[in-house]
Design an enzyme around this catalytic site. Structure first.
Site, short mmCIF file in Angstrom:
data_model
loop_
_atom_site.label_atom_id
_atom_site.label_comp_id
_atom_site.label_asym_id
_atom_site.label_seq_id
_atom_site.Cartn_x
_atom_site.Cartn_y
_atom_site.Cartn_z
N LYS A 107 0.52 -1.29 -0.03
CA LYS A 107 0.22 0.22 -0.03
C LYS A 107 0.98 1.81 0.07
O LYS A 107 1.45 2.21 1.05
CB LYS A 107 -1.18 0.30 1.38
CG LYS A 107 -2.25 0.82 1.19
CD LYS A 107 -3.63 0.69 1.60
CE LYS A 107 -4.25 1.68 2.01
NZ LYS A 107 -5.12 1.82 0.98
N1 PMP Z 1 -7.54 -2.14 -3.10
C1 PMP Z 1 -6.72 -0.91 -3.37
C2 PMP Z 1 -6.02 -0.34 -4.62
C3 PMP Z 1 -7.30 -0.35 -2.51
O1 PMP Z 1 -6.65 1.13 -1.87
C4 PMP Z 1 -7.33 -0.80 -1.61
C5 PMP Z 1 -8.40 0.05 0.31
N2 PMP Z 1 -7.51 0.05 1.13
C6 PMP Z 1 -8.92 -2.37 -1.37
C7 PMP Z 1 -7.89 -2.56 -2.43
C8 PMP Z 1 -9.13 -2.78 -0.08
O2 PMP Z 1 -8.39 -3.23 0.87
P1 PMP Z 1 -9.21 -2.55 2.25
O3 PMP Z 1 -10.26 -3.90 2.61
O4 PMP Z 1 -7.81 -3.34 3.76
O5 PMP Z 1 -9.38 -1.24 3.01
#
Ligand code: PMP
Length: 331
Positions: free
Chosen positions: A174
């Site tokens: 991330k």
């Molecule tokens: N994919 C991307 C590219 C994201 O930015 C996010 C948001 N964090 C997600 C998937 C979903 O992840 P999460 O459920 O952990 O927020």
């Protein structure tokens, strides 16, 4: 225990406007206006910066804020830092305490978004910030409104931009820089009159949206791209799969062709910010009835109950912040 700085408690009556009173920075609570950096920090330093997106929901009975899967999010922050070879100067326990202290200091009573991030600090002139460079950790918070209490849907389109891949820019990290890819896709989707893009991976199979994972429903079964399809290891996706299993809905994690999107009875995004977001059109083709389908609707309702503390079974996923503690018994 109330760890909010005295000044924050003095201004109890001031509404939250645009920004919180306090930012957490490297172990200290800093007033918003003083949380500054040098212009030099905006540039190559941000290429390797990593972050998290976390939510704290107000409990159904209004007595508590509940940070959702906080430990999993902080673990992912550490994993992102590890892949980017950043040394975070705080461990999981330190980061956890920081988030809770900040929520108390900013006196949120309502649903709150929490954004920790880490970036190399100091004078950065190298294009390639060296491994192990000194790092700052900052946490911001702001109010958000859950979309789960009303019917909603979005129009999605398959992007001509492919999702970044593990062999070049791992989507598992991330990192802020990964959002360059999602942003290009989002601008294209908006330009063409859609709300959100859906991205295919390097193998031209389904991956994810720019800020959420994706699933579809065919003949009563949920299908979602596997974690090696070029996606972030989404905590909402993992939560949804657990809830679907509990609901008795079959789930397959596998490669998905673009054309399956056009045959799906339902399509929905899953993410911390987007929660469970039904897709009503893909490339202009109506999905199912064009309204949120039964699986996404039931899943959204279960997700709401869970995040608002109405499911004892998942109490371990919620970190409580007592609202009475925050407001000196005012509730
Ligand atoms: N994919 C991307 C590219 C994201 O930015 C996010 C948001 N964090 C997600 C998937 C979903 O992840 P999460 O459920 O952990 O927020």
């Amino acid at each position: 225990m109330n760890t909010a700085p005295a000044a924050a408690l003095d201004s109890l009556a001031s509404p939250v406007t645009g920004h919180p009173d306090w930012i957490w920075r490297n172990g200290e609570m800093v007033p918003w206006a003083e949380a500054k950096i040098h212009v030099n920090a905006v540039g190559h330093a941000s290429v390797s910066a990593v972050f998290e997106g976390i939510k704290a929901y107000r409990s159904a009975d209004g007595s508590r804020l509940l940070a959702f899967r906080l430990d999993e999010h902080l673990k992912r922050l550490q994993e992102s830092a590890r892949i980017c070879r950043l040394e975070l100067p705080f461990d999981a326990a330190g980061l956890r305490a920081a988030v809770l202290d900040l929520l108390r200091a900013n006196r949120y009573r309502e649903d709150t978004y929490i954004r920790p991030w880490a970036f190399p600090t100091g004078v950065i002139r190298e294009q390639m910030v060296p491994a192990g460079a000194l790092c700052e950790v900052v946490i911001d918070t702001w109010p958000f409104h859950s979309g789960l209490d009303k019917e909603r849907g979005c129009r999605a389109a398959v992007s001509s931009w492919l999702r970044i891949g593990d062999a070049s820019t791992p989507p598992r990290v991330k990192a802020f820089s990964n959002y360059h890819n999602g942003r290009l896709a989002m601008m294209e989707a908006r330009e063409n009159g859609h709300d959100w893009p859906i991205m295919l991976n390097e193998r031209h199979k389904l991956s994810e949206g720019p800020g959420a994972c994706i699933a579809l429903v065919r003949d009563g079964a949920v299908v979602t791209p596997s974690l090696s399809s070029g996606v972030l290891e989404s905590i909402t996706r993992a939560t949804a799969l657990t809830l679907l299993e509990e609901l008795g809905v079959p789930v397959a994690e596998r490669e998905v062709d673009r054309s399956e999107l056009y045959l799906a009875d339902e399509v929905f995004f899953m993410g911390t910010a987007w929660e469970i977001l039904p897709v009503t059109t893909v490339d202009g083709l109506r999905v199912g009835t064009g309204r949120p389908g039964p699986v996404a609707t039931v899943l959204g309702a279960e997700y709401t109950r869970l995040v608002r503390g109405e499911r004892d079974r998942y109490a371990d996923w919620l970190t409580e912040i007592q609202i009475q503690d925050l407001y000196g018994g005012e509730g």
